[in-house]
Design an enzyme around this catalytic site. Structure first.
Site, PDB file in Angstrom:
ATOM      1  N   ASP A  77       2.235  -1.369  11.761  1.00 36.36           N
ATOM      2  CA  ASP A  77       0.909  -1.750  11.247  1.00 36.36           C
ATOM      3  C   ASP A  77       0.555  -3.205  11.555  1.00 36.36           C
ATOM      4  O   ASP A  77      -0.565  -3.641  11.274  1.00 36.36           O
ATOM      5  CB  ASP A  77       0.856  -1.553   9.725  1.00 36.36           C
TER       6      ASP A  77
ATOM      7  N   LYS B 132      -4.296   5.300  14.912  1.00 35.12           N
ATOM      8  CA  LYS B 132      -4.360   4.692  13.577  1.00 35.12           C
ATOM      9  C   LYS B 132      -5.823   4.729  13.101  1.00 35.12           C
ATOM     10  O   LYS B 132      -6.615   5.511  13.595  1.00 35.12           O
ATOM     11  CB  LYS B 132      -3.798   3.264  13.623  1.00 35.12           C
TER      12      LYS B 132
ATOM     13  N   ARG C  97       2.899   5.965  -3.323  1.00 32.98           N
ATOM     14  CA  ARG C  97       4.041   6.779  -3.761  1.00 32.98           C
ATOM     15  C   ARG C  97       4.279   6.666  -5.264  1.00 32.98           C
ATOM     16  O   ARG C  97       4.777   7.601  -5.892  1.00 32.98           O
ATOM     17  CB  ARG C  97       5.284   6.374  -2.955  1.00 32.98           C
TER      18      ARG C  97
ATOM     19  N   GLN D 258       4.861   9.035   7.435  1.00 34.94           N
ATOM     20  CA  GLN D 258       3.937   9.918   6.718  1.00 34.94           C
ATOM     21  C   GLN D 258       4.365  11.368   6.886  1.00 34.94           C
ATOM     22  O   GLN D 258       4.333  12.150   5.930  1.00 34.94           O
ATOM     23  CB  GLN D 258       2.511   9.708   7.231  1.00 34.94           C
TER      24      GLN D 258
ATOM     25  N   LYS E  46       0.840  -1.210   0.000  1.00 34.82           N
ATOM     26  CA  LYS E  46       0.000   0.000   0.000  1.00 34.82           C
ATOM     27  C   LYS E  46       0.873   1.257   0.000  1.00 34.82           C
ATOM     28  O   LYS E  46       0.627   2.188  -0.780  1.00 34.82           O
ATOM     29  CB  LYS E  46      -0.920  -0.040   1.232  1.00 34.82           C
TER      30      LYS E  46
ATOM     31  N   ARG F 108      -8.435  11.757  12.844  1.00 41.24           N
ATOM     32  CA  ARG F 108      -7.006  11.501  13.081  1.00 41.24           C
ATOM     33  C   ARG F 108      -6.204  12.808  13.118  1.00 41.24           C
ATOM     34  O   ARG F 108      -6.557  13.779  12.459  1.00 41.24           O
ATOM     35  CB  ARG F 108      -6.474  10.538  12.012  1.00 41.24           C
TER      36      ARG F 108
END
Ligand code: S3P
Length: 452
Positions: free
Chosen positions: A331, A358, A42, A185, A37, A138
């Site tokens: 993750d 998350k 990207r 991120q 992902k 978030r």
């Protein structure tokens, strides 16, 4: 920078997809899980602003990466596909993006929002970035604060969340930013803004985070300077289109690494899995717990290491998870908590407060689900203590979090009764086809659509 604007209305879904998992079974055979992902996002972002045509194979056709793809289409980038994971991105060059004709809806995808906020802060147009209820809860100040230091004109809601209002500015300036949280991120957001900034942009990491942006920038011929924990680039350069091969996502493979380990009699081959050393914490942690994972035929796929993984069932023991492995497996903790629930003794995780922000609060939601299934799980501010034991059947709520839904599905392999998992529709954000792939290798799983 920093001026607050009123909260927007949150979008809510009234669908409820339930997974029903039959207890027991074992996982056998071989499979290739969908594309990574992070790398898929990207490939679109950099391909869009490169000069020339970028061909991508292995692209993840999940809702999150498709949100990024649609956003760039709406900014005038011609993208052919995806077709069986193949994409052709006709790059518009550094300054070729156009204003979209309305807000860009990024669905559930935190990566899209945080990475786009950086790149779009440096454009000559204004744009609004919005998302679903989870994404709208978030934290976004982690990107808007440093972007403000670069001179960006970007605003959040009063509570520091999306939507983001960006008034693109052609005069960003480079900064040297010590990140307060270890976040790929945030790092990527600032490097993408740095492409459009005057002078040098540097980001310092408090701990190693995934380095796909740096690797891919190099693949597009953009110089990136790395020294210890500092990543720097100089703005104003150009990206040259290239061909990209996206490996299978180690984060999706993680469910089957855990599943085949905990289900007696399992033996599974996972093909062409991304083995970037900034992402392989799940393998290192499972091995410390006693998992039998063989790394076969390690090789390079377009600048990213990949390998096939053979995993066989084995008895696990509880461990204290080493702190330095936390960002490398950030993750994968929902799946690792299931491994801990099946292990002998206690597993202790600390230093993982990021899990609380998350797609859901993964500490609380996983602890609640584990307790529901009869496991002693004690959430703490920055982690969890889990005493391995017998997993009972029962019903858990995934809170719309894809990785939590898939983790509890895998738990069914070791359960004494049927496991029902509610709110599973977001599994498609990262793992389209999960149900078919999982049932094809031996998991007894089906889905039911419920009315709210
Ligand atoms: C991602 C970075 C991680 C990860 C997310 C994808 C990325 O987030 O949890 O799923 O692609 O850069 P953080 O940077 O917030 O740790």
């Amino acid at each position: 920078m920093g001026a607050a604007v009123p909260e927007s209305e949150l979008t809510t879904s009234n669908e409820n997809l339930r997974f029903r998992v039959t207890p027991g079974g074992r996982l056998t055979g071989s499979l290739r899980v969908p594309g990574d992902k992070s790398i898929s996002h990207r490939s679109i972002i950099l391909g869009a602003v490169a000069e020339g045509t970028t061909r991508v194979s292995g692209f993840l056709e999940g809702e999150d990466s498709l949100a990024t793809l649609n956003a760039f289409r709406r900014m005038g980038v011609e993208i052919e596909g995806p077709d069986g994971g193949n994409l052709i991105v006709h790059g518009v060059g550094r300054d070729g993006l156009q204003a979209p004709n309305g807000p860009l809806d990024l669905g559930n995808s935190g990566t899209s929002m945080r990475l786009l906020s950086g790149m779009l802060s440096g454009q000559g147009f204004s744009v609004v970035l919005s998302g679903d209820a989870s994404l709208s809860g978030r934290p976004m100040r982690r990107v808007t604060d440093p972007l403000g230091l670069m001179g960006a004109d970007i605003h959040t809601t009063e509570s520091g969340t999306a939507p983001l209002w960006i008034h693109g500015s052609a005069c960003l300036k480079g900064i040297d930013y010590p990140m307060p949280v270890a976040s790929a991120q945030v790092k990527s957001c600032l490097l993408l803004a740095g492409l459009y900034a005057d002078g040098e942009t540097c980001v310092r990491e408090p701990a190693v985070t995934r380095d796909h942006t740096e690797r891919m920038l190099a693949g597009f011929g953009y110089p990136v300077r790395l020294s210890a924990n500092r990543i720097c680039l100089t703005g104003g350069g150009r990206l040259k289109a290239c061909n990209l091969e996206v490996p299978a996502d180690i984060s999706s493979a993680a469910f089957f690494l855990v599943g085949a380990t905990i289900a007696e009699g399992s033996e599974l081959l996972l093909e062409h899995v991304g083995m970037n050393p900034t992402r392989d914490g799940v393998i290192r942690i499972l091995r410390l717990m006693g998992a039998d994972i063989e790394i076969l035929d390690p090789r390079d796929a377009g600048g990213e290491p990949v390998a096939d993984l053979r995993v066989r069932a084995s008895r696990l023991k509880g461990i204290h998870i080493p702190q330095e492995l936390v960002p490398l497996a950030i993750d994968e903790f929902p799946a690792l908590f299931i491994a801990a629930a099946c292990a002998d003794g206690e597993t202790v995780l600390t230093g993982a407060e990021e899990l609380r922000v998350k797609e859901s609060d993964r500490i609380q939601v996983m602890a609640d689900g584990l307790v529901q299934l009869g496991i002693k799980a004690m959430p703490t501010a920055d982690g969890m203590r889990i005493r391995g034991g017998r997993i009972d059947g029962g019903r858990v709520d995934s809170h719309g979090d894809h990785r939590i839904a898939m983790s509890f599905a895998i738990a069914g392999l070791c359960a004494r009764g049927e496991v029902l998992i509610d709110d599973c529709e977001n599994v498609n954000t990262s793992f389209p086809g999960f149900l078919d792939l999982a049932s094809g290798i031996g998991l007894g799983i089906e889905q039911q659509a419920l009315e709210d």
